[in-house]
Enzyme design. Structure first.
Site, PDB file in Angstrom:
ATOM      1  N   LYS A 125      -6.754  -9.784  -6.025  1.00  0.00           N
ATOM      2  CA  LYS A 125      -5.836 -10.918  -6.114  1.00  0.00           C
ATOM      3  C   LYS A 125      -4.812 -10.841  -4.987  1.00  0.00           C
ATOM      4  CE  LYS A 125      -1.913 -11.830  -8.077  1.00  0.00           C
ATOM      5  NZ  LYS A 125      -1.356 -12.874  -7.179  1.00  0.00           N
ATOM      6  N   GLU A 137       2.334   1.166  -4.519  1.00  0.00           N
ATOM      7  CA  GLU A 137       3.131   1.241  -3.292  1.00  0.00           C
ATOM      8  C   GLU A 137       4.201   0.171  -3.435  1.00  0.00           C
ATOM      9  OE1 GLU A 137       4.866   0.274  -0.100  1.00  0.00           O
ATOM     10  OE2 GLU A 137       2.941  -0.538   0.532  1.00  0.00           O
ATOM     11  N   CYS A 172       7.844  -3.488   4.137  1.00  0.00           N
ATOM     12  CA  CYS A 172       8.419  -2.472   3.249  1.00  0.00           C
ATOM     13  C   CYS A 172       8.933  -1.268   4.018  1.00  0.00           C
ATOM     14  CB  CYS A 172       7.395  -2.044   2.199  1.00  0.00           C
ATOM     15  SG  CYS A 172       5.844  -1.419   2.895  1.00  0.00           S
ATOM     16  N   GLU A 180      16.926  -3.411  -2.497  1.00  0.00           N
ATOM     17  CA  GLU A 180      16.030  -3.918  -1.460  1.00  0.00           C
ATOM     18  C   GLU A 180      16.256  -5.411  -1.249  1.00  0.00           C
ATOM     19  OE1 GLU A 180      11.400  -3.333  -0.210  1.00  0.00           O
ATOM     20  OE2 GLU A 180      11.778  -3.952  -2.269  1.00  0.00           O
TER      21      GLU A 180
END
Length: 475
Positions: free
Chosen positions: A173, A248, A282, A379
């Site tokens: 996906k 991750e 990231c 973040e």
């Protein structure tokens, strides 16, 4: 307006319930395609196809699987321009960046694992005259691969390539925000003569079809890249069924600048590590920690380089910073800049949305914030970085380790002993010294703390997508 389809059992098919969501082009803010909002009924079709394909694919010779993956890598290279154009429209990144990095690395992922499986070895222990023990790596079965929107085909292929190489069937996906390159991959899989049902691609929302893939009892392993909050849900769900899971997740990466660094190189690379792909990587260094004695000079040069960045149309070769992926993400980034102001930060450059069509934000540099404030702890995942001073090596390490994340860290120093010392002390899964975003696919990739569990890359990925069987034979 184009309606894309799911790819199930080697064919493009409409979603069973006929539900779609708009795919918005970040550069214009307008929908240019519609994406299936898949349901459990679509998943069941993909499960049936994967189950039917698994016996032949899992027992196919390694050489033949390798040839199919090599062919897929060739086809991606041959279609580089089309794929890069679609990824740029889908994601908002500069076209030149998609051509130079994203699509070539996707091809490299397939080629690396096509080669790795023919060189992959297992262990054997011989007790002379008595027995032989050897380890076989068996494919897991059907695996779910869920990838993010920031590097759409690159990270999509990074998951499915090792899974397919080890003989698994995949239900993948892509992000509903950036589905186009994954959609196109089905056609190339057929051209590469991959058997029907080996690779299935379902589109839709993470909370819907993504969660269904994780929950389904037929999927035996889950590889997920995305936000930490979603990763917690994925991990908790998978653990209830004892599934293998690799996560991750997010990062709040420190970029440590010591006074003995090559300042010119540190400045130029730090601008790249801050703002490449609009800061939507990231691994971007969003917290720049600078030794006090060179703080003002680094800041001066860094801001000069920032002024050279060009925010604009992703199709323009002069553009260095394209559009953010969605209006919601644009608003999130802006809200953090407003928060930084409230927390006492000073905006040195940038700090606002561009008054134009699409989702554009100025590269933003902030100073004067405490290391424990939300702006330095959470973040943001956009073109926003903070500058902070440190007086000693010990202070730099303490600040670097002060967040709940531990994905990557960059260290700039000409002192080899310090480089090793600091690298060992920083709690990050990936450490770059005097460089950034240099990757060797043979090495493990992943984070510590809330940046995830498990490792991708090299043999680590092949081992994740397989189960060890110890076989003992009496002589």
């Amino acid at each position: 307006m184009q309606k894309i389809q799911n790819f199930i059992n080697g064919k493009y098919v409409d979603p069973v319930k006929g539900e779609y969501i708009d795919n918005v082009e970040p550069a214009t803010g307008k929908a240019f395609a519609q994406v299936p909002n898949s349901s459990i009924e679509d998943l069941e079709l993909a499960i049936d196809a994967a189950q039917a394909a698994f016996p032949a694919w899992s027992t196919m010779s390694v050489d033949k699987r390798s040839r199919i993956l090599h062919k897929l890598a060739d086809l991606i290279e041959q279609n580089l321009d089309d794929y890069a154009l679609m990824e740029s429209r889908d994601n908002g990144k500069p076209l030149w960046l998609a051509k130079a990095v994203d699509i070539p690395r996707a091809s490299t992922n397939f080629r690396f694992y096509a080669s790795a499986i023919v060189n992959f070895s297992t262990e054997a222990q011989v007790s002379e005259g008595f027995m032989v023990n050897y380890t076989r790596r068996a494919p897991v079965g059907i695996v779910g691969c869920i990838s993010p929107w920031n590097l759409p085909l690159y990270l999509f292929s990074w998951k499915i390539a090792p899974a397919l190489a080890m003989g698994n069937c995949v239900i993948a996906k892509p992000s509903e925000l950036t589905p186009m390159t994954a959609y196109l991959l089905g056609k190339l899989a057929n051209e590469a003569e991959m058997p029907a049902g080996v690779l299935n691609i379902l589109h839709g929302e993470g909370k819907g079809i993504g969660q269904a893939i994780v929950e389904h009892e037929a999927t035996k392993a889950i590889s997920f890249t995305g936000g930490t909050a979603t990763g917690k849900i994925v991990g908790a769900t998978a653990s209830q069924q004892f599934k293998k899971v690799s996560l991750e997740l997010g990062g709040k990466n420190p970029n440590i600048i010591f006074a003995d660094c090559d300042l010119d190189e540190a400045v130029k690379t730090s601008v790249k590590s801050s703002f490449t792909n609009q800061g939507e990587i990231c691994l971007c260094g969003s917290r720049i920690l600078i030794e006090e004695s060179i703080y003002e000079e680094f800041k001066r040069q860094f801001l000069e380089e920032c002024e050279k960045l060009v925010v604009g149309d992703p199709m323009d070769p002069k553009t260095t910073t394209g559009a953010l992926v969605s209006e919601a993400h644009l608003n999130k980034v802006d809200s953090y800049v407003q928060l930084a102001r409230e927390e006492g930060g000073t905006i040195l450059t940038g700090g606002k949305k561009l008054d134009r069509e699409g989702f554009y934000y100025e590269p933003t540099v902030i100073e004067g914030l405490d290391e424990n404030c939300r702006t330095n702890q959470e973040e943001i995942f956009g073109p926003v970085v903070t500058l902070n001073k440190f007086k000693s090596e010990e202070e730099a390490i303490e600040v670097a380790n002060s967040t709940r994340y531990g994905l990557s860290c960059t260290i700039w120093t000409s002192n080899l002993q310090r480089a090793h010392r600091v690298a060992h002390a920083v709690q990050s899964g990936i450490i770059w010294v005097n460089c950034w975003l240099v990757r060797d696919l043979r090495t493990p990739f992943g984070g510590m703390k809330d940046s995830g569990i498990g490792r991708e890359g090299g043999d680590e990925a092949l081992r994740f997508f397989s189960e060890p069987q110890n076989i003992c034979i009496k002589l």
